[in-house]
Scaffold this motif. Structure first.
Motif, PDB file in Angstrom:
ATOM      1  N   GLU A  79       0.834  -1.208   0.000  1.00 51.08           N
ATOM      2  CA  GLU A  79       0.000   0.000   0.000  1.00 51.08           C
ATOM      3  C   GLU A  79       0.869   1.257   0.000  1.00 51.08           C
ATOM      4  OE1 GLU A  79      -3.409  -2.390   2.512  1.00 51.08           O
ATOM      5  OE2 GLU A  79      -2.112  -0.935   3.511  1.00 51.08           O
ATOM      6  N   LYS A  80       1.988   1.202   0.718  1.00 49.87           N
ATOM      7  CA  LYS A  80       2.908   2.340   0.723  1.00 49.87           C
ATOM      8  C   LYS A  80       3.491   2.558  -0.664  1.00 49.87           C
ATOM      9  CE  LYS A  80       4.274   1.955   5.585  1.00 49.87           C
ATOM     10  NZ  LYS A  80       5.367   1.642   6.544  1.00 49.87           N
ATOM     11  N   GLU A  81       3.778   1.460  -1.355  1.00 43.80           N
ATOM     12  CA  GLU A  81       4.310   1.574  -2.717  1.00 43.80           C
ATOM     13  C   GLU A  81       3.278   2.194  -3.647  1.00 43.80           C
ATOM     14  OE1 GLU A  81       5.425  -2.387  -3.662  1.00 43.80           O
ATOM     15  OE2 GLU A  81       7.288  -2.345  -2.481  1.00 43.80           O
ATOM     16  N   ARG A  82       2.035   1.780  -3.508  1.00 43.03           N
ATOM     17  CA  ARG A  82       0.966   2.372  -4.326  1.00 43.03           C
ATOM     18  C   ARG A  82       0.764   3.840  -3.974  1.00 43.03           C
ATOM     19  NH1 ARG A  82      -3.939  -1.164  -3.048  1.00 43.03           N
ATOM     20  NH2 ARG A  82      -5.015   0.447  -4.280  1.00 43.03           N
ATOM     21  N   LEU A  83       0.867   4.145  -2.691  1.00 46.49           N
ATOM     22  CA  LEU A  83       0.730   5.536  -2.256  1.00 46.49           C
ATOM     23  C   LEU A  83       1.850   6.391  -2.844  1.00 46.49           C
ATOM     24  CD1 LEU A  83      -0.632   7.692  -0.478  1.00 46.49           C
ATOM     25  CD2 LEU A  83       0.847   6.953   1.395  1.00 46.49           C
ATOM     26  N   ALA A  84       3.075   5.856  -2.812  1.00 44.54           N
ATOM     27  CA  ALA A  84       4.206   6.585  -3.386  1.00 44.54           C
ATOM     28  C   ALA A  84       4.011   6.816  -4.876  1.00 44.54           C
ATOM     29  CB  ALA A  84       5.503   5.811  -3.134  1.00 44.54           C
ATOM     30  N   GLU A  85       3.424   5.821  -5.551  1.00 45.01           N
ATOM     31  CA  GLU A  85       3.150   5.964  -6.973  1.00 45.01           C
ATOM     32  C   GLU A  85       2.112   7.048  -7.221  1.00 45.01           C
ATOM     33  OE1 GLU A  85       3.400   5.717 -10.917  1.00 45.01           O
ATOM     34  OE2 GLU A  85       4.745   4.754  -9.468  1.00 45.01           O
ATOM     35  N   LEU A  86       1.108   7.130  -6.353  1.00 50.25           N
ATOM     36  CA  LEU A  86       0.106   8.189  -6.480  1.00 50.25           C
ATOM     37  C   LEU A  86       0.753   9.560  -6.281  1.00 50.25           C
ATOM     38  CD1 LEU A  86      -2.963   6.687  -4.554  1.00 50.25           C
ATOM     39  CD2 LEU A  86      -2.779   7.111  -7.012  1.00 50.25           C
ATOM     40  N   GLU A  87       1.682   9.653  -5.340  1.00 51.40           N
ATOM     41  CA  GLU A  87       2.379  10.920  -5.111  1.00 51.40           C
ATOM     42  C   GLU A  87       3.202  11.311  -6.335  1.00 51.40           C
ATOM     43  OE1 GLU A  87       4.614  10.101  -1.621  1.00 51.40           O
ATOM     44  OE2 GLU A  87       2.964  10.521  -0.241  1.00 51.40           O
ATOM     45  N   ARG A  88       3.914  10.341  -6.902  1.00 56.04           N
ATOM     46  CA  ARG A  88       4.705  10.617  -8.103  1.00 56.04           C
ATOM     47  C   ARG A  88       3.800  11.039  -9.263  1.00 56.04           C
ATOM     48  NH1 ARG A  88       7.803   6.184  -6.118  1.00 56.04           N
ATOM     49  NH2 ARG A  88       6.528   4.698  -7.282  1.00 56.04           N
ATOM     50  N   LYS A  89       2.664  10.368  -9.372  1.00 55.29           N
ATOM     51  CA  LYS A  89       1.738  10.685 -10.458  1.00 55.29           C
ATOM     52  C   LYS A  89       1.188  12.094 -10.320  1.00 55.29           C
ATOM     53  CE  LYS A  89      -2.526   9.073 -12.689  1.00 55.29           C
ATOM     54  NZ  LYS A  89      -3.624   8.080 -12.639  1.00 55.29           N
ATOM     55  N   ALA A  90       0.820  12.471  -9.105  1.00 49.21           N
ATOM     56  CA  ALA A  90       0.278  13.824  -8.873  1.00 49.21           C
ATOM     57  C   ALA A  90       1.321  14.887  -9.199  1.00 49.21           C
ATOM     58  CB  ALA A  90      -0.187  13.961  -7.421  1.00 49.21           C
ATOM     59  N   ALA A  91       2.577  14.638  -8.777  1.00 48.55           N
ATOM     60  CA  ALA A  91       3.651  15.588  -9.064  1.00 48.55           C
ATOM     61  C   ALA A  91       3.930  15.669 -10.561  1.00 48.55           C
ATOM     62  CB  ALA A  91       4.910  15.188  -8.308  1.00 48.55           C
ATOM     63  N   GLN A  92       3.902  14.515 -11.223  1.00 46.49           N
ATOM     64  CA  GLN A  92       4.174  14.474 -12.664  1.00 46.49           C
ATOM     65  C   GLN A  92       3.082  15.195 -13.448  1.00 46.49           C
ATOM     66  OE1 GLN A  92       4.649  10.512 -14.217  1.00 46.49           O
ATOM     67  NE2 GLN A  92       5.211  11.200 -16.266  1.00 46.49           N
ATOM     68  N   GLU A  93       1.837  15.016 -13.037  1.00 48.83           N
ATOM     69  CA  GLU A  93       0.734  15.689 -13.723  1.00 48.83           C
ATOM     70  C   GLU A  93       0.851  17.202 -13.581  1.00 48.83           C
ATOM     71  OE1 GLU A  93      -2.763  13.966 -12.053  1.00 48.83           O
ATOM     72  OE2 GLU A  93      -2.722  12.185 -13.346  1.00 48.83           O
ATOM     73  N   ALA A  94       1.208  17.643 -12.385  1.00 50.36           N
ATOM     74  CA  ALA A  94       1.368  19.086 -12.165  1.00 50.36           C
ATOM     75  C   ALA A  94       2.524  19.629 -12.989  1.00 50.36           C
ATOM     76  CB  ALA A  94       1.595  19.360 -10.674  1.00 50.36           C
ATOM     77  N   GLN A  95       3.633  18.882 -13.040  1.00 48.06           N
ATOM     78  CA  GLN A  95       4.793  19.309 -13.814  1.00 48.06           C
ATOM     79  C   GLN A  95       4.465  19.346 -15.304  1.00 48.06           C
ATOM     80  OE1 GLN A  95       7.542  20.612 -13.152  1.00 48.06           O
ATOM     81  NE2 GLN A  95       9.128  20.047 -14.632  1.00 48.06           N
ATOM     82  N   THR A  96       3.747  18.337 -15.783  1.00 51.40           N
ATOM     83  CA  THR A  96       3.374  18.284 -17.200  1.00 51.40           C
ATOM     84  C   THR A  96       2.497  19.466 -17.572  1.00 51.40           C
ATOM     85  OG1 THR A  96       3.507  15.866 -17.232  1.00 51.40           O
ATOM     86  CG2 THR A  96       2.211  16.921 -18.968  1.00 51.40           C
ATOM     87  N   GLU A  97       1.549  19.773 -16.716  1.00 52.12           N
ATOM     88  CA  GLU A  97       0.669  20.919 -16.972  1.00 52.12           C
ATOM     89  C   GLU A  97       1.476  22.213 -17.029  1.00 52.12           C
ATOM     90  OE1 GLU A  97      -3.266  23.144 -15.014  1.00 52.12           O
ATOM     91  OE2 GLU A  97      -2.491  21.282 -14.146  1.00 52.12           O
ATOM     92  N   TRP A  98       2.442  22.337 -16.129  1.00 51.95           N
ATOM     93  CA  TRP A  98       3.293  23.536 -16.094  1.00 51.95           C
ATOM     94  C   TRP A  98       4.129  23.639 -17.359  1.00 51.95           C
ATOM     95  CZ3 TRP A  98       8.778  24.297 -14.981  1.00 51.95           C
ATOM     96  CH2 TRP A  98       9.104  25.620 -14.660  1.00 51.95           C
ATOM     97  N   LEU A  99       4.704  22.515 -17.775  1.00 50.11           N
ATOM     98  CA  LEU A  99       5.519  22.524 -18.990  1.00 50.11           C
ATOM     99  C   LEU A  99       4.685  22.761 -20.235  1.00 50.11           C
ATOM    100  CD1 LEU A  99       7.938  19.513 -18.262  1.00 50.11           C
ATOM    101  CD2 LEU A  99       8.452  21.959 -18.107  1.00 50.11           C
ATOM    102  N   ASP A 100       3.454  22.221 -20.243  1.00 50.20           N
ATOM    103  CA  ASP A 100       2.570  22.398 -21.400  1.00 50.20           C
ATOM    104  C   ASP A 100       2.186  23.854 -21.618  1.00 50.20           C
ATOM    105  OD1 ASP A 100       2.672  19.734 -21.981  1.00 50.20           O
ATOM    106  OD2 ASP A 100       0.714  19.234 -21.114  1.00 50.20           O
ATOM    107  N   SER A 101       2.382  24.670 -20.596  1.00 48.51           N
ATOM    108  CA  SER A 101       2.069  26.095 -20.760  1.00 48.51           C
ATOM    109  C   SER A 101       3.103  26.791 -21.644  1.00 48.51           C
ATOM    110  CB  SER A 101       2.042  26.784 -19.388  1.00 48.51           C
ATOM    111  OG  SER A 101       3.351  26.840 -18.815  1.00 48.51           O
TER     112      SER A 101
END
Length: 367
Positions: A218-240
């Protein structure tokens, strides 16, 4: 996993913003097993326990959001602690400086009083006659003329001595008053520091307890969710298209600050720490710039308030990126859309996308 674990996740879903001590841990996420019978031997007709109910991504996402809030609140409290500590250090230094002035002032006043006493003793030895009276009784014209100059000098010296004694006495009174006021401020900041420290520990303990309830998978899945949230935010920022505008080159000072920060990669986060073995977010940025010969404020909020603000498109390596509406986190831009920061308890100094968190603004130490 028992009802305690399930209750904990449910609490995270329904009370995401609360800072609470959640239900005691069980052993697995599952419905409770049937209560054992009073028979010493198991019934041949008893049915096996239901398989553990898997934790859904929605539940883990709620846990992630709650952890974000807990660590965010801990960061705010850490900033308050650091600010109170910085003020307390300055006030302690001011009190020491005032104490030295008081000691020096007392010595000066004693010397002035000794001079005044010597003048009084001299007058006593001449029978109590003033210099003017003795001059008038002189029969020697030249002695009279020479004495007239000495009388004028003596009058000026006496007035100057009295004025200097008065100033010294007033200075001592002012120093004592300032020292008393600084002591009161120091005590107030010590209390603020203790309060902030207690809040930091409470927030971190609540977050650690929440994380401890999760199994390894569950911790591994949680860490993956954290990475995904950060990646989505970064992608949105770069897409600007922001990187098409950012082309500033680091100054010599900025390069030294970046070199210091990157040399700390892998060192643990520790709230209130300024190195050399661990750092919090503003401890890393302030020490990086100190190593480059530029002193900056200690906390992320003070860095945001006091340093020069620039447009994000104009930032260059070494500039500091301030995150969240309350300026509770800060990192250093190192180029190519990347920043370096000390994230939170349980993590280490690391590289991350500059847009992986909500950007409040960018500030620039130096010129």
């Amino acid at each position: 996993m028992g009802t305690g674990r399930r209750g904990l996740i449910t609490a995270a879903v329904t009370v995401v913003c609360a800072v609470t001590v959640l239900a005691a841990p069980g052993t697995a996420f599952a419905n409770p097993s049937p209560a054992p019978t009073s028979s010493a031997t198991p019934s041949p007709t008893s049915t096996p326990s239901a398989p553990p109910t898997p934790v859904t991504n929605e539940e883990l996402e709620a846990v992630r959001e709650k952890l974000d809030r807990l660590y965010h609140d801990a960061a705010v409290a850490t900033d308050a602690y650091n600010a109170a500590e910085e003020k307390a250090e300055k006030q302690s230094a001011e009190i020491v400086a005032l104490a030295k002035k008081i000691v020096q002032g007392k010595k000066k006043l004693k010397k002035l009083k000794d001079r005044a006493g010597a003048a009084a003793a001299s007058q006593y030895r001449t029978g109590g006659l003033s210099d003017e009276a003795q001059l008038m009784l002189s029969d020697d014209p030249q002695e009279f003329l020479d004495g007239a100059g000495r009388v004028i000098q003596g009058q000026r010296a006496t007035k100057g001595l009295l004025a200097e004694m008065t100033r010294a006495q007033k200075d001592l009174e002012l120093y004592a008053k300032d020292a008393s006021a600084q002591w009161e401020k120091l005590e107030a900041n010590r209390k603020a520091k203790a309060k902030a420290k207690a809040k930091v520990k409470k927030q971190i303990a609540a977050a650690e307890k929440l994380e401890s309830e999760l199994e390894t998978e569950e911790k591994e899945r949680l860490a993956e969710l954290e990475r995904k949230a950060a990646q989505e935010a970064q992608t949105e920022w770069l897409d600007s298209g922001i990187l098409d505008e950012i082309d500033g080159e680091a100054t010599a000072q900025g390069k030294r600050a970046v070199e210091f920060a990157t040399a700390q990669l892998g060192k643990p986060y520790e709230w209130g720490a300024e190195g050399p073995d661990s750092f919090d977010c503003s401890g890393l940025t302030s020490q990086a710039w100190a190593s480059a010969g530029q002193g900056i404020p200690r906390t992320s909020q003070a860095q945001w308030q006091q340093l020069k603000r620039i447009d994000t498109k104009d930032m260059r390596p070494g500039d500091l990126i301030v995150y969240f509406d309350d300026a509770s986190h800060i990192g250093m831009y190192v180029g190519d859309g990347t920043m370096i920061h000390a994230p939170r308890p349980g993590r280490t100094v690391t590289l991350a996308g500059a847009g992986s968190m909500p950007i409040l603004g960018v500030v620039r130490p130096g010129t």
